[in-house]
Write an enzyme that holds these catalytic residues in place. Structure first.
Site, PDB file in Angstrom:
ATOM      1  N   PHE A 310       0.928  -1.210   0.007  1.00  0.00           N
ATOM      2  CA  PHE A 310       0.193   0.007  -0.056  1.00  0.00           C
ATOM      3  C   PHE A 310       0.935   1.218   0.002  1.00  0.00           C
ATOM      4  CE2 PHE A 310      -2.296  -3.554   2.010  1.00  0.00           C
ATOM      5  CZ  PHE A 310      -3.478  -3.465   1.386  1.00  0.00           C
ATOM      6  N   ASP A 311       0.415   2.256  -0.863  1.00  0.00           N
ATOM      7  CA  ASP A 311       1.373   3.422  -0.912  1.00  0.00           C
ATOM      8  C   ASP A 311       1.339   4.297   0.103  1.00  0.00           C
ATOM      9  OD1 ASP A 311      -1.151   4.413  -1.394  1.00  0.00           O
ATOM     10  OD2 ASP A 311      -0.582   6.146  -2.766  1.00  0.00           O
ATOM     11  N   LYS A 312       0.585   4.433   1.020  1.00  0.00           N
ATOM     12  CA  LYS A 312       0.417   5.464   2.410  1.00  0.00           C
ATOM     13  C   LYS A 312      -0.550   4.772   3.219  1.00  0.00           C
ATOM     14  CE  LYS A 312      -2.847   8.150  -0.199  1.00  0.00           C
ATOM     15  NZ  LYS A 312      -2.866   8.873  -1.377  1.00  0.00           N
ATOM     16  N   LEU A 461       4.238   1.210   2.704  1.00  0.00           N
ATOM     17  CA  LEU A 461       5.455   2.212   2.469  1.00  0.00           C
ATOM     18  C   LEU A 461       4.728   3.348   2.443  1.00  0.00           C
ATOM     19  CD1 LEU A 461       6.967   0.206  -0.422  1.00  0.00           C
ATOM     20  CD2 LEU A 461       7.584   0.000   1.843  1.00  0.00           C
TER      21      LEU A 461
END
Lengths: 620, 77
Positions: A310-312, A461
């Site tokens: 997952f990006d955030k 991340l």
């Protein structure tokens, strides 16, 4: 003439079926063999006509199609005076086609619904200034169009005058209407729920966002995986090979019956249709549920994913801190909460906002003196009382005793990942609040669904600080969590995971994460149907509803399995048929054709199950 | 080169695709590698040289093997 016969195929099928029934009736009931034979001969001729025409057309373009095999077999059967076989085989072939056609249309219904949402007409401003209805194909970029209440926006454009509410569900998946004023962007396929607007066409037809979505789904349904391309190549040579085999058998055994039986049994029916039909049903299910899958290659790769990145933290959390837990240490705390709110009202600290939101309506008191203690909180004088609001360090400084119970609560709150806000009035502790950025409702259950589907590693991340990331990771049971990450760090980390042999899916917003989306084995763009997202990612989740993600993974797994089942069914059927023709007494052309057409319907029905697919344990 | 997009009546047998592909290939002036027969959406997409052939020629070739064309469109490729 040829066209006429082909267009009446359904009528021919019915006539041929009736004649066969008459044939058997006159044979067994009337015991009139002559009538019976003539009925079957006429049925055969009727049946062979459309098939032979199709075979002939195929031969003209140098293709040995399945029609060629069946025509030769049926004519051969007539030739050896086996009228029963020729009539039944052609009838079953035609009837099977009819059923295939019907059922296939159902598997394609999802995409059809999508294309039918495309606008068809527009009100275009003509040279004389009047608006006239024209076909949407006749709209060019720069044309001025009028959109009235209830109508579809025909193109992507910009609002010139007027105002209205537009339902953009077809593009964003969001059903709440959006207010559009002059200069706002509008999208083709969205619906103007009220108001009237004039727009300038910026992009038309297939260049519009909606057009691109339709094209994407259409191409995806017909895209081919390595396995399918193999089957295609295989069947190109397979059909002629069956013909050759039949000729060889006939040459050696002089047994026409056996040779034509092989022709029928060798038809590659279910094999060619099994995989595309699963593909179309799976992708259709996705499209209907706001999940765009870009083709069958994506289905294969996505179904094997074992790591999701997952990006955030914002993908997993609501994004604004709120009070998660409160402990009160007095019977009536209304007054204290009033003091607390009055103090926090003076502050612009993010935690203060959360506290105020939590308390809501209350009595505010005038705050006389305020002293901000750096790294601690605030000490104020409110209505003659000394009110201290802050962390544990501030309480110690203020000589507030923390009872055993309070110390225990503090510890528990901290473990849950809360930031603490303690409130003391005149040196006595009254309130303890734990504040954190809350996880989106349902996300935990969704992550569990992903794990149940076989995902081993869930990684976040994030650009946030490590502490926040750890808390979210702990609460959700993520396997890895890394903070302080820049976009390039993220893509580098994905590369590292891949080197370890993991198959990685990356979930991002599709705007600033393009490198990661592109690098990951599967790039998933979430929450926007924008051009960038559509182009760079493999999977687009049309709205930001997190629960679409497990559904997406579930449907690709089910589709991949479904394809394997269909391949197994079709290969199994051909093997059984070919062995039984050599080793059994009962096998003949009619049974072979029946089994063939049956197996085609079985793979279609099997694929249809995908259309109703839902994750286990989910409600409608 | 221009791109032709032809909408056919619903295709129901995958072997039709071979026939249609063969028919389109036989037209002079089409880019043989660009032929795409979309089975599920029942469409044919192909690039062709408008100096050598026309969309009408392509449409005729497809109809000759027995598949009526519902709509034909040309786009700049």
């Amino acid at each position: 003439m040829q066209q006429y016969i082909l267009s009446k195929k359904n009528v021919i099928t019915v006539i041929s079926g009736l004649l066969i029934a008459l044939g058997f009736f006159s044979h067994f009931v009337l015991e009139n063999v002559g009538l019976s034979e003539w009925s079957l001969i006429i049925a055969s001729v009727f049946g062979i006509m459309p098939i032979a025409i199709q075979a002939f057309q195929a031969m003209k373009v140098k293709v040995i199609s399945i029609d060629v095999l069946v025509s030769i077999a049926a004519i051969g059967a007539l030739f050896i005076q086996n009228y029963e076989e020729s009539a039944i085989v052609t009838f079953l072939f035609l009837f099977g086609h009819y059923l295939e056609h019907r059922t296939l249309n159902q598997t394609r219904s999802a995409i059809k619904e999508l294309t039918e949402m495309a606008p068809e007409s527009a009100l275009k401003q003509m040279d004389n200034g009047e608006f006239e209805e024209v076909e949407v194909d006749d709209v060019d970029e720069g044309d001025i169009l009028l959109v009235k209440t209830g109508a579809k926006v025909p193109v992507d454009g910009t609002v010139l005058t007027g105002e209205g509410h537009i339902n953009e569900a077809s593009i964003t998946g969001e059903a709440v209407p959006v207010n559009k004023l002059a200069d706002a962007e509008v999208f083709a396929g969205t619906i103007l729920e009220n108001g009237t607007i004039q727009i300038r066409a910026d992009r038309v037809g297939e260049d519009t966002t909606f057009g691109k979505i339709v094209e994407l789904v259409e191409e995806a349904q017909d895209s081919k995986s390595e396995a399918e391309r193999f089957i295609d190549r295989f069947s190109k040579y397979y059909t002629p090979a069956v013909l050759v085999l039949a000729i060889v058998v006939w040459a050696f055994s002089q047994n026409i019956e056996l040779a034509i039986t092989i022709l029928v049994l060798g038809c590659p029916g279910a094999l060619v249709i099994g995989v595309p039909v699963s593909n179309v049903a799976g992708i259709g299910n996705g499209a209907r549920n706001g999940v765009l899958l870009k083709g069958s290659e994506v289905i294969q790769d996505f179904s094997n994913v074992d790591t999701i990145v997952f990006d955030k933290t914002g993908t997993l959390t609501v994004g604004n801190p709120t009070v998660a837990a409160t402990e009160l240490y007095e019977k009536d705390s209304a007054e204290t909460l009033g003091y607390l709110a009055s103090v926090e009202r003076e502050s612009d600290h993010p935690l203060a906002k959360a506290v105020l939101n939590q308390i809501g309506e209350t009595n505010f008191y005038p705050v006389e003196e305020t002293e901000v203690v750096k790294g601690g909180g605030i000490v104020s004088s409110v209505a003659g009382h000394r009110v201290a609001v802050g962390n544990v360090a501030l309480m110690e400084k203020e000589n507030v005793t923390l009872s055993k119970k309070v110390q225990k609560d503090v510890k528990r709150f901290e473990q849950q990942g809360n930031s603490l806000v303690l409130t003391a009035v005149d040196g006595e502790l009254k309130v303890l609040m734990g504040i954190r950025d809350q996880v989106r409702p349902g996300v935990k259950a969704n992550l569990q669904e992903l794990k149940d589907l076989g995902v081993k590693n869930l990684v976040v991340l994030s650009g946030d600080n490590q502490g926040t990331v750890d808390v979210v990771a702990g609460e959700l049971g993520l396997t890895e969590a890394h903070g302080h990450m820049l976009p390039e760090d993220k893509s580098a980390y994905i590369g590292k995971l891949q080197q370890r042999g993991q198959i990685v899916a990356f979930v991002g917003d599709g705007v600033n994460d393009s490198p990661s989306l592109a690098l990951a084995d599967i790039g998933i763009a979430m929450g926007s149907g924008t051009d960038v997202a559509i182009e760079t990612s493999d999977v687009v989740l049309m709205n930001s509803n997190f629960s679409n993600l497990p559904h997406a993974l579930g449907i690709v797994k089910a589709t991949a399995n479904n394809m394997k089942q269909n391949i197994a069914i079709s290969i199994g059927v051909v093997l059984v048929l070919l062995t039984s023709v050599f080793f059994s007494e009962w096998m003949n052309m009619s049974i072979g054709m029946l089994v063939h057409e049956g197996s085609i319907l079985v793979v279609i029905f099997n694929a249809m199950r995908l259309m109703k697919y839902k994750l286990k344990g989910r409600k409608e | 080169m221009e791109k032709a997009i032809l909408q056919l009546e619903t295709l129901s047998c995958p072997s039709c695709m071979q026939k249609i592909e063969g028919a389109v290939k036989s037209v002079n002036g089409v880019d043989k590698d660009s032929i795409k027969v979309l089975f599920n959406s029942s469409k044919v997409k192909v690039d062709f040289d408008s100096a050598v052939t026309s969309i009408e020629e392509i449409q005729k070739a497809i109809e000759n093997v027995g598949y009526p064309v519902l709509k034909a469109k040309v786009k700049a490729a």
